[in-house]
Design an enzyme around this catalytic site. Sequence first.
Site, PDB file in Angstrom:
ATOM      1  N   TYR A  27      -9.874  11.803   7.156  1.00 34.31           N
ATOM      2  CA  TYR A  27     -10.706  11.165   6.131  1.00 34.31           C
ATOM      3  C   TYR A  27     -12.204  11.325   6.396  1.00 34.31           C
ATOM      4  O   TYR A  27     -13.024  10.910   5.574  1.00 34.31           O
ATOM      5  CB  TYR A  27     -10.365   9.676   6.030  1.00 34.31           C
ATOM      6  CG  TYR A  27      -8.929   9.446   5.633  1.00 34.31           C
ATOM      7  CD1 TYR A  27      -8.514   9.602   4.315  1.00 34.31           C
ATOM      8  CD2 TYR A  27      -7.971   9.105   6.585  1.00 34.31           C
ATOM      9  CE1 TYR A  27      -7.198   9.410   3.947  1.00 34.31           C
ATOM     10  CE2 TYR A  27      -6.644   8.910   6.225  1.00 34.31           C
ATOM     11  CZ  TYR A  27      -6.264   9.060   4.905  1.00 34.31           C
ATOM     12  OH  TYR A  27      -4.949   8.875   4.546  1.00 34.31           O
ATOM     13  N   ASP A  85     -18.450   3.109  -1.259  1.00 31.54           N
ATOM     14  CA  ASP A  85     -18.546   4.106  -2.319  1.00 31.54           C
ATOM     15  C   ASP A  85     -18.352   3.434  -3.673  1.00 31.54           C
ATOM     16  O   ASP A  85     -17.670   2.418  -3.779  1.00 31.54           O
ATOM     17  CB  ASP A  85     -17.508   5.211  -2.100  1.00 31.54           C
ATOM     18  CG  ASP A  85     -16.091   4.672  -2.002  1.00 31.54           C
ATOM     19  OD1 ASP A  85     -15.830   3.834  -1.105  1.00 31.54           O
ATOM     20  OD2 ASP A  85     -15.237   5.055  -2.819  1.00 31.54           O
ATOM     21  N   ASN A  92     -10.510  -1.565  -3.980  1.00 33.02           N
ATOM     22  CA  ASN A  92      -9.489  -2.289  -3.204  1.00 33.02           C
ATOM     23  C   ASN A  92      -9.992  -2.794  -1.863  1.00 33.02           C
ATOM     24  O   ASN A  92      -9.483  -3.787  -1.342  1.00 33.02           O
ATOM     25  CB  ASN A  92      -8.252  -1.416  -3.029  1.00 33.02           C
ATOM     26  CG  ASN A  92      -7.497  -1.248  -4.340  1.00 33.02           C
ATOM     27  OD1 ASN A  92      -7.479  -2.156  -5.168  1.00 33.02           O
ATOM     28  ND2 ASN A  92      -6.907  -0.095  -4.539  1.00 33.02           N
ATOM     29  N   HIS A 105     -14.866   8.556   0.146  1.00 38.77           N
ATOM     30  CA  HIS A 105     -14.463   7.173   0.417  1.00 38.77           C
ATOM     31  C   HIS A 105     -15.103   6.633   1.698  1.00 38.77           C
ATOM     32  O   HIS A 105     -15.109   5.430   1.921  1.00 38.77           O
ATOM     33  CB  HIS A 105     -12.943   7.116   0.545  1.00 38.77           C
ATOM     34  CG  HIS A 105     -12.299   5.959  -0.138  1.00 38.77           C
ATOM     35  ND1 HIS A 105     -12.908   5.189  -1.106  1.00 38.77           N
ATOM     36  CD2 HIS A 105     -11.051   5.419   0.008  1.00 38.77           C
ATOM     37  CE1 HIS A 105     -12.069   4.251  -1.522  1.00 38.77           C
ATOM     38  NE2 HIS A 105     -10.944   4.360  -0.858  1.00 38.77           N
ATOM     39  N   ASN A 139      -7.967  -0.272   2.126  1.00 36.54           N
ATOM     40  CA  ASN A 139      -7.449  -1.373   1.311  1.00 36.54           C
ATOM     41  C   ASN A 139      -7.146  -2.632   2.115  1.00 36.54           C
ATOM     42  O   ASN A 139      -6.793  -3.655   1.533  1.00 36.54           O
ATOM     43  CB  ASN A 139      -6.178  -0.930   0.573  1.00 36.54           C
ATOM     44  CG  ASN A 139      -6.436   0.214  -0.387  1.00 36.54           C
ATOM     45  OD1 ASN A 139      -7.579   0.617  -0.599  1.00 36.54           O
ATOM     46  ND2 ASN A 139      -5.386   0.738  -0.973  1.00 36.54           N
TER      47      ASN A 139
END
Length: 196
Positions: free
Chosen positions: A16, A96, A117, A21, A70
């Site tokens: 990631y 973001d 979330n 994100h 989340n």
Amino acid sequence: MADLLVIGLGNPGADYARTRHNVGADTVALLSELHGGRLRAGFRNERALTDDVRVGSLRIALGVPQTFYNESGLAVAALLRRHDIDDLHRLVVVHDELDLPPGRMKVKLGGGLAGNNGLKSIKAHLHTDDFVRVRIGVGKPPGRQQGADHVLRRPGKAERTELDIVIAEAADAVLAIATDGVERAMAHYNAKPDPA
């Protein structure tokens, strides 16, 4: 006790890194680096990388949750307890934002969660959304692409350059919140025109 707790949202792990994100996590990592610090694993129950930096007489605690995005509220609640922060105007969450174009950044106090979330998880754990946000624009997904696919992808070279510039601006905005207060930071940064 910290004067400010700054949380950068993102997902952990190399898969990631540098995705849209993770711009919040990238901002907090930059803040740590600029002040001679280094994010390290905090206490196990905090599930976050943490650092403390000094800006003048202020102590700023930094955190990057190592839960998935989340579930960010788990780490935020634990870090608030450790740093003895009960005034949530001293909590800044950098994240973001699909509703802002790439290269745009805004400071916000409280308000809606816009389907984010990570923010929903924080609100669920704190039972309020009355905290400060630094919102970094990543733009809407192109065509029929889903928002989740968009934010979990790495941007192209031109957009990456835009995001790196706005991440540095977001780090400056956090320092302005710490030294001048959220109202003045909002007045300064939110008035800037959208990038061309």
